[in-house]
Motif scaffolding. Structure first.
Motif, PDB file in Angstrom:
ATOM      1  N   GLN A 135      82.880  18.842 110.264  1.00  0.00           N
ATOM      2  CA  GLN A 135      82.503  18.536 111.647  1.00  0.00           C
ATOM      3  C   GLN A 135      83.464  19.189 112.635  1.00  0.00           C
ATOM      4  OE1 GLN A 135      82.358  14.194 111.042  1.00  0.00           O
ATOM      5  NE2 GLN A 135      80.246  14.230 111.753  1.00  0.00           N
ATOM      6  N   GLU A 139      82.320  22.057 115.393  1.00  0.00           N
ATOM      7  CA  GLU A 139      82.584  21.852 116.822  1.00  0.00           C
ATOM      8  C   GLU A 139      83.445  22.982 117.385  1.00  0.00           C
ATOM      9  OE1 GLU A 139      81.437  19.815 119.000  1.00  0.00           O
ATOM     10  OE2 GLU A 139      80.327  18.415 117.719  1.00  0.00           O
ATOM     11  N   PHE A 163      73.609  18.797 109.997  1.00  0.00           N
ATOM     12  CA  PHE A 163      73.555  19.129 111.425  1.00  0.00           C
ATOM     13  C   PHE A 163      72.102  19.397 111.807  1.00  0.00           C
ATOM     14  CE2 PHE A 163      77.854  20.004 110.075  1.00  0.00           C
ATOM     15  CZ  PHE A 163      78.595  19.390 111.076  1.00  0.00           C
ATOM     16  N   ASP A 206      74.755  12.051 113.263  1.00  0.00           N
ATOM     17  CA  ASP A 206      75.989  11.271 113.272  1.00  0.00           C
ATOM     18  C   ASP A 206      76.025  10.265 112.120  1.00  0.00           C
ATOM     19  OD1 ASP A 206      73.809  10.223 114.638  1.00  0.00           O
ATOM     20  OD2 ASP A 206      75.006   9.129 116.111  1.00  0.00           O
ATOM     21  N   ALA A 209      76.168  12.026 108.465  1.00  0.00           N
ATOM     22  CA  ALA A 209      77.509  12.436 108.023  1.00  0.00           C
ATOM     23  C   ALA A 209      78.252  11.267 107.382  1.00  0.00           C
ATOM     24  CB  ALA A 209      78.299  12.976 109.208  1.00  0.00           C
TER      25      ALA A 209
END
Length: 544
Positions: A135, A139, A163, A206, A209
């Motif tokens: 993650q 990002e 994702f 979210d 994950a």
């Protein structure tokens, strides 16, 4: 149990309202105890503004169920035919070493989980990083444009689906209870229980994950191992019947400093994902049987979510409804179809690249789906005949050519174009009324120029047709981003009825091998391959 179908209630109903509807349908007395479980919930908005939730429920009730059915005299009732999943008994052929699974997407994780629960202590290899570190890498890429080719939206724990919207609906037919088992497993590891009955279940990137991490921890807690930052670069069949895997670390230092090492295994599961192009090339050179297959390419389209909600629920909708999804298809004059794919309500268009100098996009939603826009891929199926598929890897090269054009058109950023400009084939210079919702940098450009003109024209015709189905879909300010090239694997690795390739002990698995198309179907295929391994081998290595 008794199954009730087509049980309709307004969206603002309470749990007690649903319970009363169950009792009323079965004509149960107030004193007759019962319990029920929601099996499916969907939305009926065909007669707007009247909207209903439509339920299928399984009811456990005391008394003679056949008499209850006869008394109720309702065609929506039947005895439940639900099948509970059972993992097979282990085989007899001695397995001298733990099975190795290459890849930790849904196929690899579920294959590993099933084998771990059966006592096989599998070793999972993943070229990317654990989801926590992954993650951070993704990002960083979205913020800076600096790509890590080994850990990105495509590579890393959880696979490409981590994702995404985390959609779990599938068209796969399943009579063994595997799909339900997959959903229950996600719930056990942190997903919302509503995925067990939603007609279009989604976890959200979210929450997914978090669930992926918990599945990995169950595998390791049962004696399995997960080696992150470890890429398969070669394999060789040894005289003892084992495979020698050549592995390379993908993080830390220069290419010369990255450690190379070897591992042996009798059973190797290739759950490598649809973007493992370098691995495809290596396996082809080694002689693994594979062929080019059809897949779809196109663009992402963005609309305000409010526009989609009005179209789906009506202007006069008086209920607080969830962000609406849609599914649209159109048959072209040449017989081909253009259709929406991987629709993300309240989501974002994301830079999903995995190779330097090439750019691909995908869609992503969080669990809340509270983003300003809806987005979906609008794609056209291309066959090996369309892209010159005489070579098994010709589809890979076709994808790469499109992604190189997308990278160049956007200057390394996501290229973006208003639909009105797309129709005229000219670059967009400034935004209209739709504000881009992107993960990663973007630049206004001429997205149409990325695609072969036949595909570009098909998409234009499709969007015009969809505008008749969903008012405003063909709005001049709708935004198109490209290129959507990773809808599914461009290759299929051959396997027989025992799930084995032309190499003994090598098990192609999941979406990358060409046997799945999404999180749930990939997980189901991973379970099937685990069953094949377990049905053949006994756990001999534990006694040595």
């Amino acid at each position: 149990m008794i199954t009730i179908q087509q049980l309709k209630l307004p969206p603002d109903h309470s749990e007690q309202d649903l319970k009363k509807a169950v009792a009323r349908t079965l004509r149960l007395s107030e004193k007759q105890p019962f319990s029920f479980e929601i099996i499916r919930q969907s939305v009926d908005a065909r007669k707007k503004p009247d909207i209903f939730y439509v339920y299928t429920v399984d009811v456990t009730v005391s008394g003679d169920e056949k008499k209850i059915l006869k008394k109720a005299r309702n065609r929506s009732l039947s005895l439940s035919k639900r099948t509970l999943y059972h993992f097979p008994e282990t085989g007899k052929e001695p397995l001298p070493l733990p099975p190795v699974i290459v890849g930790t997407g849904p196929a690899g994780l579920f294959c590993g989980l099933m084998l771990a629960r059966a006592g096989y202590r599998p070793v999972l290899l993943e070229r990317g990083q654990a989801v926590e570190e992954r993650q951070k890498a993704v990002e960083h890429f979205w913020q800076t444009g600096v790509l890590n080719p080994e850990c990105n939206v495509q590579f890393g724990e959880g696979g490409a689906g981590t994702f995404s919207d985390g959609k779990l609906n599938t068209l796969v037919k399943d009579s063994a209870g595997r799909i339900r088992f997959v959903l229950e497993t996600f719930v056990k590891h942190g997903a919302d229980p509503d995925i067990l009955y939603s007609y279009k279940p989604h976890v959200g990137t979210d929450v997914l994950a978090y669930a992926v991490k918990n599945i990995r921890e169950e595998i390791t807690g049962l004696g399995g191992k997960v080696l992150f930052g470890t890429k398969l670069t070669d394999l060789t069949l040894l005289e003892n019947g084992n495979w020698e895997l050549t592995l390379q670390e993908t993080s830390g230092g220069s290419e010369e400093q990255k450690r190379r090492f070897h591992m042996e295994a009798r059973a190797v599961v290739l759950a490598i994902g649809h973007s493992a192009r370098d691995t495809f090339h290596m396996l082809y050179e080694k002689g693994l049987a594979m062929e080019a297959k059809s897949f779809a390419v196109g663009l992402r389209i963005e609309h305000p979510q409010k526009l989609i909600d009005r179209a789906m629920y009506g202007e006069a909708c008086r209920y607080q409804m969830p962000p609406a999804p849609y599914k649209v298809t159109h048959r072209l004059a040449d017989g081909r179809g253009v259709y929406s794919f991987c629709m993300c309500p309240g989501g974002y268009v994301v830079n999903a690249s995995s190779e330097p100098g090439r750019l691909a996009v995908n869609g992503m939603s969080y669990r809340s789906r509270d983003g300003e826009n809806a987005n979906s891929a609008i794609v056209v199926t291309v066959s090996p005949e369309d892209y010159g598929g005489s070579h098994p890897l010709s589809g890979v090269e076709f994808q790469r050519r499109l992604e190189e054009k997308a990278f160049q058109e956007g200057g390394g950023k996501i290229p973006l174009q208003r639909f009105a400009d797309y129709c005229q084939g000219k670059s967009t210079t400034e935004p209209g009324t739709v504000r881009p919702q992107m993960k990663g940098g973007y630049r206004f450009a001429n997205v149409r120029s990325i695609l072969p003109e036949t595909i570009a024209a098909d998409i234009q015709e499709g969007i015009w047709a969809f505008g008749k189905q969903i008012p405003g879909f063909d709005h001049p300010d709708a935004l198109l981003a490209g290129v959507e090239s990773r809808t599914s694997s461009p290759v299929r690795i051959g396997r027989n009825t025992e799930f084995v390739s032309n190499f003994p002990g090598i098990y192609p698995c999941g979406e990358g091998a060409g046997y799945a198309g999404g999180i749930t179907s990939a997980a189901v295929d991973g379970i099937k391959v685990a069953e094949a391994v377990a049905s053949k081998f006994s756990i001999d290595f534990l006694t040595k």
